[in-house]
Design a protein around this motif. Structure first.
Motif, short mmCIF file in Angstrom:
data_model
loop_
_atom_site.label_atom_id
_atom_site.label_comp_id
_atom_site.label_asym_id
_atom_site.label_seq_id
_atom_site.Cartn_x
_atom_site.Cartn_y
_atom_site.Cartn_z
N ASN A 12 1.08 -0.24 12.18
CA ASN A 12 0.74 0.44 10.90
C ASN A 12 1.74 1.65 11.09
N GLY A 13 2.03 2.11 9.49
CA GLY A 13 2.61 3.31 9.46
C GLY A 13 3.89 3.18 8.37
N LEU A 14 4.72 3.93 8.56
CA LEU A 14 5.55 4.33 7.34
C LEU A 14 6.97 3.59 7.78
N TYR A 15 7.68 2.87 7.05
CA TYR A 15 8.88 2.13 7.33
C TYR A 15 9.92 2.46 5.99
N ARG A 16 11.34 2.40 6.59
CA ARG A 16 12.36 2.73 5.61
C ARG A 16 13.35 2.00 6.00
N GLY A 17 13.92 1.32 4.99
CA GLY A 17 15.30 0.21 5.16
C GLY A 17 16.26 0.36 3.83
N SER A 18 17.26 -0.40 3.90
CA SER A 18 18.36 -0.34 3.01
C SER A 18 18.86 -1.48 2.72
N TYR A 19 19.67 -1.70 1.70
CA TYR A 19 20.75 -2.64 1.30
C TYR A 19 22.05 -1.73 0.95
N SER A 20 22.82 -1.92 1.87
CA SER A 20 24.16 -0.96 1.43
C SER A 20 23.85 0.50 1.04
N ASP A 21 24.43 0.97 0.03
CA ASP A 21 24.06 2.36 -0.40
C ASP A 21 23.48 2.16 -1.82
N GLU A 22 22.92 0.90 -2.12
CA GLU A 22 22.35 0.78 -3.56
C GLU A 22 20.72 0.64 -3.57
N VAL A 23 20.39 0.31 -2.45
CA VAL A 23 18.50 0.15 -2.42
C VAL A 23 18.27 0.67 -1.19
N VAL A 24 17.41 1.70 -1.33
CA VAL A 24 16.72 2.24 -0.26
C VAL A 24 15.13 2.27 -0.42
N VAL A 25 14.33 1.52 0.38
CA VAL A 25 12.66 1.49 0.05
C VAL A 25 12.29 2.04 1.25
N ARG A 26 11.06 2.92 0.95
CA ARG A 26 9.95 2.93 2.16
C ARG A 26 8.59 2.55 1.60
N PHE A 27 7.73 2.13 2.61
CA PHE A 27 6.55 1.59 2.34
C PHE A 27 5.91 1.76 3.55
N LYS A 28 4.54 1.74 3.23
CA LYS A 28 3.59 1.80 4.44
C LYS A 28 2.97 0.44 4.65
N LEU A 29 2.81 0.22 5.88
CA LEU A 29 1.90 -0.95 6.19
C LEU A 29 0.43 -0.62 6.89
N ALA A 30 -0.41 -1.45 6.49
CA ALA A 30 -1.63 -1.29 7.34
C ALA A 30 -2.32 -2.68 7.54
N ASP A 31 -2.32 -3.05 8.66
CA ASP A 31 -2.76 -4.37 9.15
C ASP A 31 -1.93 -5.42 8.25
N ASN A 32 -0.65 -5.12 8.51
CA ASN A 32 0.38 -6.09 8.09
C ASN A 32 0.21 -6.08 6.21
#
Length: 413
Positions: A60-80
């Protein structure tokens, strides 16, 4: 008669115990991003029509990921489940979609991409597979059809985030120690254009940890000198990598609580330093495998689904390939650059054109070969020709290999 009853009862009891034992779930998981030591619970009493997430269990917590320099997302997961998700970056071809206003010609693209995130909110993480068919939930707007929105880039960025592991955990104690054994050798990892880290592993011990890039908000911290107002940030970042030096890989989790060992300097608190960026970059390096393994390394590779894959090496390489029965086909560069040189735009006669030709030779070598042939890229001199003063042995085949490994980690594009 009593003996017969006792025998029957004994058989029933043994059968019950045997069935109870069969109900155990293998709790071993692999991969940096997965929560080790926990299996996804299965309840047979739940309504079978209820949405379930049967994949790996994430912290559970905050995640950050990217696709090249075009897309960066951040999201939170709780119990998947995805409880919130947003774009940090959304751009393409020189257009920054997050800055567009209603009425702009391309504004519908921003609306459609936001619809993709709205669709995922509240759903289990497994729902990201729906991004392969965006026309099922994204509206057509003006001349922009929902079916053509490039949600595969969002999917790739989310997979990248999961592969890197939790960025900010709700509870640090929930983050399992990475006990996987890694090949001894040198590694390179990357975080969103801000952090590039190089390190060696020797029997899972960190050695020679150093920054190759450390920047944020237009400031290149590696160029700062003592006396600069922001120089304390450099000192604190160096304390982070000094803490890892000579210690086992399990020490990486210490970086989630940097205030325990990073000193306060002037107005900069050790507890607020963004060590999660370093964690993410190191995990990225581990996921890619050794950039340069020790002598005698013999690589093995698994089976992957048929389909198109895209992978990235820093801001230098974006590679695309198709897999069919684990055989590589239609391999091509979408990006090939270094130090401001865009090799894809070079023409014959350019001083660096031979480098471009040699990189193409590397891809031609892989074409039609099984996926295991990627490890031949560690010794490109065996199949890449010398051109002019450019030796085939010195071509950076490890960068291509790293990009291909990244593609496999992200899954089908």
């Amino acid at each position: 008669m009593k003996k017969l009853l006792l025998s029957i009862l004994s058989v029933v009891l043994v059968s019950a115990l045997t069935l109870a034992g069969c109900g155990k779930v293998d709790q071993t998981t692999t991969g940096v991003g997965q929560q080790q030591g926990q299996a996804t619970p299965v309840s047979p009493e739940k309504d079978t029509n209820e949405a379930k997430d049967v994949g790996p269990k994430y912290v559970n917590g905050l995640y950050r990921g990217s696709y090249s320099d075009e897309v960066v997302v951040r999201f939170k997961l709780a119990d998947n489940n995805i409880t919130e998700i947003s774009f940090q970056t959304l751009k393409h071809g020189g257009t920054n979609y997050r800055e567009l206003k209603e009425g702009d010609e391309k504004y519908p693209i921003l609306v459609q991409n936001n619809q993709a995130l709205e669709y995922l909110t509240g759903k289990p993480i497994s729902a990201i597979s729906d991004l392969y068919t965006p026309g099922n939930f994204i509206d057509d707007i003006d001349a922009y059809t929902g079916a053509t929105v490039r949600t595969s880039k969002i999917h790739s960025a989310i997979k990248d985030a999961l592969n890197r592991g939790v960025y900010t955990p709700d509870n640090v104690a929930d983050v399992s120690v990475n006990n996987k054994e890694y090949t001894s050798g040198s590694y390179r990892g990357y975080f969103e254009g801000q952090v590039t880290i190089w390190f060696d592993l020797e029997n899972n011990i960190f050695k020679n940890v150093k920054y190759r890039a450390l920047q944020h908000g237009g400031t290149n911290y590696l160029e700062l000198k003592e006396g600069d107002p922001k120089y304390p940030v450099v000192e604190q970042q160096n304390q982070l990598i000094a803490h890892l030096e000579g210690k086992p890989l399990s020490t990486l989790n210490d970086l989630y609580t940097p205030g325990n060992f990073v000193k306060d300097i002037d107005t900069y608190s050790g507890s607020t330093i963004r060590a999660s960026k370093l964690i993410s970059a190191i995990n990225d390096g581990l996921n890619r495998g050794a950039y340069k393994p020790v002598e005698g390394f013999v690589g093995t590779i698994g089976e992957y689904e048929d389909g198109r894959y895209r992978g990235i090496y820093e801001d230098q390489i974006l590679i695309q390939l198709n897999l069919e029965n684990n055989v590589m086909k239609d391999i091509n560069f979408r990006l090939l650059s270094h130090n401001g040189n865009n090799y894809l735009k070079m023409k014959e006669g350019d001083p660096l054109y031979p480098v471009y030709q040699q990189n193409l030779q590397a891809l031609e070598y892989l074409e039609g070969k099984p996926l295991s042939a990627v490890y031949d890229l560690y010794k490109p001199g065996d199949f890449v020709k010398d051109i002019d003063t450019h030796s085939g042995a010195t071509i950076r085949g490890s960068k291509i290999l790293s990009a291909i490994k990244d593609a496999l980690n992200r899954g089908i594009y």
